[in-house]
Design a protein around this motif. Structure first.
Motif, PDB file in Angstrom:
ATOM      1  N   TYR A 251     -10.122  -4.615  -1.771  1.00 36.05           N
ATOM      2  CA  TYR A 251      -9.797  -6.370  -0.890  1.00 36.05           C
ATOM      3  C   TYR A 251     -11.149  -6.617  -1.025  1.00 36.05           C
ATOM      4  O   TYR A 251     -10.795  -8.456  -1.398  1.00 36.05           O
ATOM      5  CB  TYR A 251      -8.720  -5.288  -0.008  1.00 36.05           C
TER       6      TYR A 251
ATOM      7  N   GLY B 257       1.351  -1.059  -0.094  1.00 35.22           N
ATOM      8  CA  GLY B 257       0.102   0.048  -0.215  1.00 35.22           C
ATOM      9  C   GLY B 257       1.160   1.073  -0.102  1.00 35.22           C
ATOM     10  O   GLY B 257       0.356   2.344   0.389  1.00 35.22           O
TER      11      GLY B 257
ATOM     12  N   GLN C  47      -8.884   1.663  -1.047  1.00 37.48           N
ATOM     13  CA  GLN C  47      -8.496  -0.360  -1.174  1.00 37.48           C
ATOM     14  C   GLN C  47      -9.644  -1.242  -0.157  1.00 37.48           C
ATOM     15  O   GLN C  47      -9.111  -2.004  -0.949  1.00 37.48           O
ATOM     16  CB  GLN C  47      -7.044   0.235  -0.494  1.00 37.48           C
TER      17      GLN C  47
END
Lengths: 734, 330
Positions: B74, B60, B70
Motif C-alpha cells: 500500500y 482485503g 499488504q
C-alpha cells in the motif's frame, strides 16, 4: 459553519477547598438574563420537549404507509418509456393538510411523524456523541495540562493529529467501513466523537496549565494528595464553565456530523437491515434522492433542514450568551436609550471621547478660590497651563454610578511638576485621564471644567483657552498629544505589538508634521530616541524585543515628540526596577528643563515625589485631601492620611521605632463611609468626621490646602500635624 | 523556524494516521464488511459480480497475502502515486482525481478567500460601530453560521436554481452545460463554467463568511479594549489607522484558528458539491461510495487529507509572517 470564538482562557478560577463549595460558587448557574440566552434556551427547550414526548404525540408511525388513500401516482424518474426500465409509480407527495400537518412523502409516510421520531434520534445521538467527546477531551486535555512533560507532549501530539485530520472525510471513512454503524447508536456516537473531541481538549489543556500554578493547587500538591484526586477535586470544578461551553459547541458539531453522514447514506435507514434510526439527515437523504427539490415538494425536505438550522441557532445563541458571560467585554455596552437620555449623552460612547453629562451646569462657582490666582513663593514665575476646577467623574450611570472622582481642583504650571499621590483606587488616573477625556465607557464626566491655556511651543496647535469638556472631536484631536501628552502605566500594552517602534513614530509624525519627508521623519525619530538615552537602531525593533525600561523610554520619546505643553505621567516607573527608575526620572527632569512643559506625575510612591515634584496633591477616595509644596508636605504634613503615609517608610537613620502603618483597608468605592472617608482609619477622628465631609480649604496664611476637620474652626490640632514649615523653601533652579 | 518544523511533523504524522486508518479499518473490523457494503449498495443500485469481486479485493477479503505485506505494498503504491484502479470508471484513480481536483480547488480557493476577506472586514466593521444598526448583522450571521451547508444549498436551488421552482436564475446542476457546450478553451465553455459555479460558490461563501464574521467581531471587541488602541486614538491618528491597529492584532487568533475553519469549509464544500452534482472530488466521493468503488474512495480520501493538511501548513506559515512575536520563537 461555526467557529468557536470563545476566548476561554480569561476566566478567574474559584479557589475552593472542596468541590461542592466551588460548584455552588460557580457563576455559570447565574447567567445574566440576556435576550440571547433566553432565546437560545427557549429554542433548546422546545426541541428537548419534542425529543422526549415526540413518539407519543405523533399521529402515525413514521414508517406507516397508506397507499390506498392516496390516489394520484407519479412516475419514478428514470423509469418508464425510453429509459429501458419498466415504468413504476409511487404516490404523489401531498402538501400539508388537516390529516397530515406537514404533508406526506413519496412513500406515503407522514412527514410530521417522521420529523418527531427524527428529532428524538438526532438529538439523542448528538448529545451522546458530545458526551463521549467531552469525556475524551477532559481526559486528554486536563491530564496533559496537569501532568506536563512527556505526557503532555504525547497527549498533545495525539490531539493535534486529530485536529489536523479533516473531520468529515475521516468520518465518512469510519462510518463506511464499520459495518454496523447504521444500527448501533452507540457506535455512531463513538465514531462522531472521535472526530470532534480534539478541539475542546486544546482549550481545556490551556486552562489547566494556568490553573496548575495557582496556590490552592500547589497547596493540595504539597499536602500529598494524589494527582488524580487533585485533578478531579481541585482543577475540574473550576473548568465547569469551559466544559459546559465546549459541550454545547461539540453537541452542535456532532449533530451536524450525524446529519451529514446520514445524508450521505452511511448511517443506515429504517428500511435497511439491520434498520437504522429515523433522523433529520435520513429524511433529507430520502427527499434528495427522490427528487423532492425538483418536484417542488418543499414540505418534505424543508422541515428537517429548518430544524437543524433552528437548533444550531439556538445552541449558537446559548454559546454566545456564555461567551458574553465569560468575557464581559462582549456584552452590549449597557447603555439603554432611557438612561442615555436621562443622563444627557449620546447612545454610543465614542472611543477616546469621554462623554460629558449635558444636564449638569458646567459653571464654576464664583467664590471658589483657585490657586491660579493666589501668588505664592513657589508659584511666582510659573503660569498655569492646565486648570481643572470641580471635576467629578462617575463610572456607570444612574443610581448604580460609582463616584470615582468628586469635586477636584488641579493646576498644572509650566516648568513645574505637580505630583498626585494616593492609594490604588483613589481616583488619580481617573482624574488625569478625565481632564483630557481619554476614559473608556462607562466613565462619565458629571461636573466641572477643564481649561487649557495653550501657547504652542512648536507646530500649529491652537492658541488661547480651550475648554476641554465642551471641545469637539477635531478640537480635541488638535490639542491631544501635540499639546498635551500622556504616558500610561504599562507601556507594553501601550505600544502596538505587531509593528516596529519606528513605524509607530512614523505614524505619529506623519499625522502631526505632514510637511516632513519620510527620511526627515526617520531622522527625527532617531533624535527623539537619543534624547531618552536609546540607540536610534532600536527603531527597527518590535515592542516585545525591548526591555521594560526601554519600552517606557520609547513611550516617553513618543510623548515629547511634538513638544507638548503638558505631560501627564501615570505611574511611569512603577513597573521598573529602582536603577532604571532613577535613570528615567533623570531623563524626565532633563527633558522638562529643556522643553519647559508642565508635568502631572501620578504615583502611589510618596517618597519619589518628594524630590521630584514642586507641589504635591494627595488624593483619597476620589477627593483631593491635601495640597502643599513638596518640602512642606514631607516635613510638615497636615493631613492625618499624609502623616500615616509618610510614616510607613522606615527612615534610613535615626532610632529604631515600631512601624505603625495604616490600619484598616482601602474603602470600597461602592460603599463609602459617611462623612470623611478616612475616618475609620484615622487616629484623631472626631465625632464631626463621621458626619460631615470636609472640603478642601486653605490653611490660614499659607498656600497649603487641606481637607480635614482638625484644622478647621476651633479643633485642637495634634502635635504631629502641627510641625513647623521647613526653613528653606526650595525654589527650583531654572 | 523550529515551531514550523514541529507543525510540519504533526501534519506528517496526521497524514500517516489518516492513511493507516483508512487502510486498516476495513481489514480489522470484525464481521463481514463486504456483505454490509453490498447490502447498502442495494439501496441505490445493483452490485453485480464484478462489483463484489472488486470490493472484496479492495477491502482485503480473500486476499492471500499477510496484513503487513499488504500494508507495505500500500505504501509502496502511494509513493509512486499509484492509488489503484477504479473499477466503475475503468481508469487509474490518480488520473481521475487529477481531473476532478481543479473543479474543487477552484471553488474552494475562491470561496475561502472571498469569505475570509469579506468576513473579517464585516467583523471589524460590526465591532467598531457597535451600538448602531450594524448590530442587526449579528443574529443574521449567527443563523447563517448555524445552517448546514447542504441545506443552504437546497434552499438556494429552490429559490434561484433552474431546477427549483421560484426564480430560476442560475443553473444548479453539474459544472458546466454538458449538453450545450464543448469543453475547451472557448468562451461559451468558460462562461458556462462561471454560470454553473455561481450557486455553489454562493452557498459556500454565505455559510463560511458568517463564521468569520463572528470570530473576528468577538476578537476585535476584545482588542479594542487594549491600551494601545486607546493610545493610538489619543495620539490623534486618523480613525482608519486606529481601526487598522486594532484589526491587525485581532486578526492573529482568527488566523491561528484557521485550521479548524478549513476543515469545516472543506466538509461543507463536499456536501455542496453533492447537492449541485458539481464534478469535484466531493461529489465523486459520494458517487464512489454509492457504487462501492473503494479504491476511488480511498484515493479521494488521501487527496482530501493531503490538501487540508497543506492548507493548514500554509496558514501556520502565514501566522508566523504576520505575528512578529511568533517569529522570534519560531
Amino acid at each position: 459553519m461555526t467557529i468557536n470564538s470563545t476566548s476561554l482562557a480569561g476566566i478567574p478560577p474559584v479557589a475552593g477547598p472542596n468541590a461542592e463549595l466551588v460548584f455552588r460558587r460557580t457563576r455559570i448557574l447565574r447567567l445574566p438574563r440576556s435576550p440571547k440566552v433566553i432565546a437560545g434556551v427557549v429554542i433548546l427547550a422546545f426541541f428537548g420537549v419534542l425529543a422526549i414526548v415526540g413518539r407519543w404525540i405523533a399521529p402515525y408511525s413514521p414508517n406507516a404507509t397508506d397507499e390506498q388513500s392516496w390516489v394520484q401516482h407519479v412516475l419514478v424518474p428514470g423509469t418508464g418509456a425510453g429509459t429501458g426500465f419498466p415504468a413504476s409509480y409511487y404516490p404523489l407527495p401531498l402538501p400539508p393538510s388537516a390529516a397530515h400537518w406537514l404533508g406526506t412523502t413519496v412513500f406515503a409516510q407522514d412527514v410530521w411523524s417522521q420529523l418527531l421520531a427524527a428529532t428524538q434520534a438526532t438529538l439523542f445521538v448528538g448529545l451522546l456523541a458530545a458526551a463521549i467527546a467531552t469525556v475524551l477531551s477532559i481526559l486528554f486535555g486536563v491530564t496533559a495540562g496537569y501532568l506536563g512533560g512527556g505526557t503532555d507532549e504525547g497527549l498533545s501530539l495525539v490531539a493535534n493529529v486529530f485536529l489536523a485530520i479533516p473531520g468529515l472525510p475521516l468520518l465518512i471513512v469510519l462510518a463506511d467501513y464499520v459495518p454496523s454503524a447504521g444500527s448501533s447508536v452507540l457506535l455512531v456516537a463513538a465514531i462522531i466523537a472521535v472526530t470532534t473531541w480534539a478541539y475542546s481538549s486544546r482549550t481545556l489543556r490551556a486552562q489547566t496549565l494556568s490553573l496548575r500554578n495557582r496556590e490552592f493547587v500547589e497547596a493540595a500538591r504539597v499536602s500529598g494528595e494524589r494527582p488524580v484526586r487533585i485533578m478531579l477535586v481541585e482543577v475540574l470544578p473550576n473548568l465547569i464553565p469551559i466544559v459546559a461551553a465546549s459541550f454545547l459547541f461539540t453537541a452542535l458539531a456532532a449533530i451536524g456530523a450525524y446529519v451529514a453522514i446520514a445524508f450521505l447514506g452511511l448511517a443506515g435507514s429504517p428500511s435497511s437491515s439491520p434498520p437504522g434510526l429515523w433522523n433529520w439527515g435520513e429524511m433529507l437523504r430520502e427527499g434528495f434522492a427522490n427528487n423532492a427539490v425538483r418536484g417542488g415538494w418543499w414540505w418534505w425536505w424543508a422541515p428537517p433542514g429548518i430544524c437543524i438550522a433552528l437548533l444550531g441557532t439556538g445552541l449558537a445563541l446559548l454559546n454566545f450568551g456564555i461567551d458574553e458571560f465569560i468575557n464581559p467585554r462582549l456584552r452590549a455596552t449597557g447603555l439603554s436609550r432611557r438612561t442615555a437620555k436621562k443622563v444627557g449623552i449620546g447612545l454610543r460612547p465614542k472611543l477616546g471621547m469621554t462623554p460629558v453629562a449635558r444636564h449638569q451646569p458646567l459653571v464654576v462657582l464664583p467664590n471658589r478660590s483657585t490657586t491660579a490666582s493666589t501668588p505664592s513663593p513657589v508659584h511666582d514665575a510659573a503660569e498655569p497651563a492646565l486648570e481643572v476646577r470641580g471635576l467629578s467623574v462617575d463610572y456607570g450611570y444612574g443610581d448604580q454610578a460609582v463616584h470615582a472622582v468628586v469635586d477636584c481642583d488641579l493646576v498644572l504650571r509650566r516648568g513645574q511638576v505637580l505630583g498626585l499621590a494616593g492609594e490604588s483606587g483613589s481616583g488619580k488616573t481617573t482624574l488625569a485621564l478625565a481632564a483630557i477625556r481619554l476614559l473608556r465607557a462607562p466613565a462619565l464626566i458629571t461636573a466641572g471644567q477643564v481649561l487649557f491655556y495653550s501657547k504652542p511651543i512648536s507646530g500649529d496647535g491652537p492658541v488661547g483657552t480651550v475648554d476641554m469638556l465642551s471641545a469637539t472631536d477635531e478640537e480635541l484631536r488638535a490639542v491631544r498629544w501635540s499639546e498635551i501628552a500622556v504616558v500610561l502605566q504599562s507601556s507594553l500594552n501601550a505600544l502596538n505589538p505587531v509593528i516596529t517602534i519606528g513605524a509607530q513614530f512614523d505614524d505619529l509624525l506623519r499625522v502631526h508634521r505632514p510637511f516632513l519627508s519620510p527620511s526627515a521623519r526617520r531622522a527625527r525619530a532617531g533624535e527623539l530616541l537619543d534624547l531618552v538615552g536609546m540607540n536610534a537602531d532600536r527603531l527597527r525593533s518590535y515592542p516585545h524585543e525591548l526591555s521594560g525600561g526601554m519600552r517606557q523610554r520609547a513611550m516617553i520619546a513618543m510623548a515629547i515628540a511634538l513638544e507638548p505643553q503638558v505631560m501627564i505621567l501615570d505611574e511611569p516607573t512603577t513597573a521598573l526596577d529602582v536603577v532604571t527608575q532613577r535613570e528615567i526620572l533623570e531623563e524626565l527632569t532633563g527633558l522638562r528643563d529643556r522643553i519647559d512643559f508642565a508635568t502631572l506625575f501620578i504615583t502611589h510612591d510618596l517618597s519619589l515625589l518628594v524630590e521630584l515634584a514642586d507641589e504635591i496633591a494627595v488624593m483619597y477616595a476620589g477627593r483631593v485631601m491635601e495640597r502643599a509644596p513638596a518640602a512642606s508636605l514631607f516635613h510638615a504634613p497636615r493631613l492625618p492620611y499624609t502623616h500615616a503615609l509618610l510614616h510607613s517608610f522606615p527612615p534610613m537613620h535615626g532610632p529604631r521605632v515600631p512601624m505603625a502603618g495604616l490600619k484598616g483597608s482601602t474603602p470600597d468605592m461602592h460603599d463609602l463611609p459617611g462623612g470623611c472617608a478616612f475616618h475609620p482609619r484615622c487616629s484623631w477622628a472626631m465625632p464631626r468626621c463621621h458626619q460631615e465631609i470636609p472640603k478642601l480649604a486653605p490653611l490660614d496664611g499659607s498656600p497649603r490646602e487641606v481637607a480635614c476637620w482638625l484644622h478647621r474652626d476651633d479643633a485642637i490640632v495634634p502635635a504631629e500635624l502641627a510641625l513647623p514649615e521647613p526653613d528653606v523653601m526650595k525654589v527650583r533652579a531654572q | 523556524m523550529r515551531a514550523l518544523l514541529r507543525r510540519l511533523g504533526v501534519y506528517i504524522l496526521a497524514a500517516w494516521v489518516a492513511l493507516t486508518v483508512s487502510f486498516l479499518l476495513p481489514r480489522v473490523v470484525p464481521g463481514n464488511p463486504v456483505a454490509g457494503a453490498v447490502a447498502r449498495a442495494t439501496q441505490s443500485g445493483n452490485c453485480n459480480s464484478a462489483c463484489i469481486m472488486a470490493v472484496e479485493e479492495q477491502l482485503g477479503f480473500n486476499v492471500h497475502t499477510s496484513l503487513w505485506d499488504q500494508y507495505v505494498q500500500y505504501w509502496g503504491n502511494l509513493r509512486h502515486g499509484n492509488l489503484g484502479r477504479s473499477w466503475s470508471e475503468n481508469a487509474p484513480v490518480s488520473s481521475l482525481i487529477v481531473s476532478y481536483l481543479p473543479w474543487t480547488l477552484g471553488l474552494l480557493v475562491v470561496a475561502t478567500v472571498v469569505s475570509f476577506v469579506a468576513g473579517t472586514a464585516i467583523g471589524v466593521l460590526i465591532a467598531w460601530r457597535r451600538g448602531s444598526w450594524v448590530d442587526w448583522v449579528l443574529p443574521a450571521a449567527t443563523f447563517f453560521a448555524a445552517i448546514p451547508y447542504f441545506f443552504l444549498a437546497l434552499v438556494l436551488v429552490l429559490i434561484f436554481g433552474q431546477t427549483g421552482t421560484l426564480l430560476k436564475w442560475f443553473p444548479s446542476l453539474f459544472g458546466y452545460d454538458i449538453y450545450g457546450v464543448t469543453p475547451g478553451l472557448n468562451v461559451p465553455y468558460v462562461a458556462s463554467i462561471i454560470a454553473h459555479a455561481i450557486l455553489p460558490a454562493a452557498t459556500v461563501v454565505l455559510a463560511s463568511t458568517a463564521g468569520f464574521i463572528l470570530a473576528m467581531r468577538n476578537q476585535m471587541i476584545t482588542t479594542i479594549d487594549e491600551d494601545f488602541v486607546l493610545v493610538a486614538q489619543a495620539k490623534g491618528l486618523p480613525t482608519r489607522r486606529v481601526v487598522w491597529y486594532a484589526a491587525r492584532n485581532a486578526l492573529l487568533p482568527v488566523v491561528a484558528n484557521f485550521t479548524v475553519a478549513i476543515s469545516l469549509v472543506v466538509a461543507g464544500q463536499i456536501l455542496v458539491e453533492i447537492v449541485f452534482n458539481y464534478p469535484g472530488i466531493g461529489f465523486h466521493l459520494y458517487d464512489a461510495l454509492s457504487k462501492l468503488d473503494y479504491s476511488l474512495v480511498q484515493g479521494i480520501f488521501v487527496v482530501i487529507t493531503l490538501v487540508v493538511l497543506a492548507a493548514n501548513l500554509l496558514a501556520d506559515v502565514a501566522y508566523v509572517l504576520i505575528d512578529p512575536r511568533a517569529r522570534q520563537m519560531a
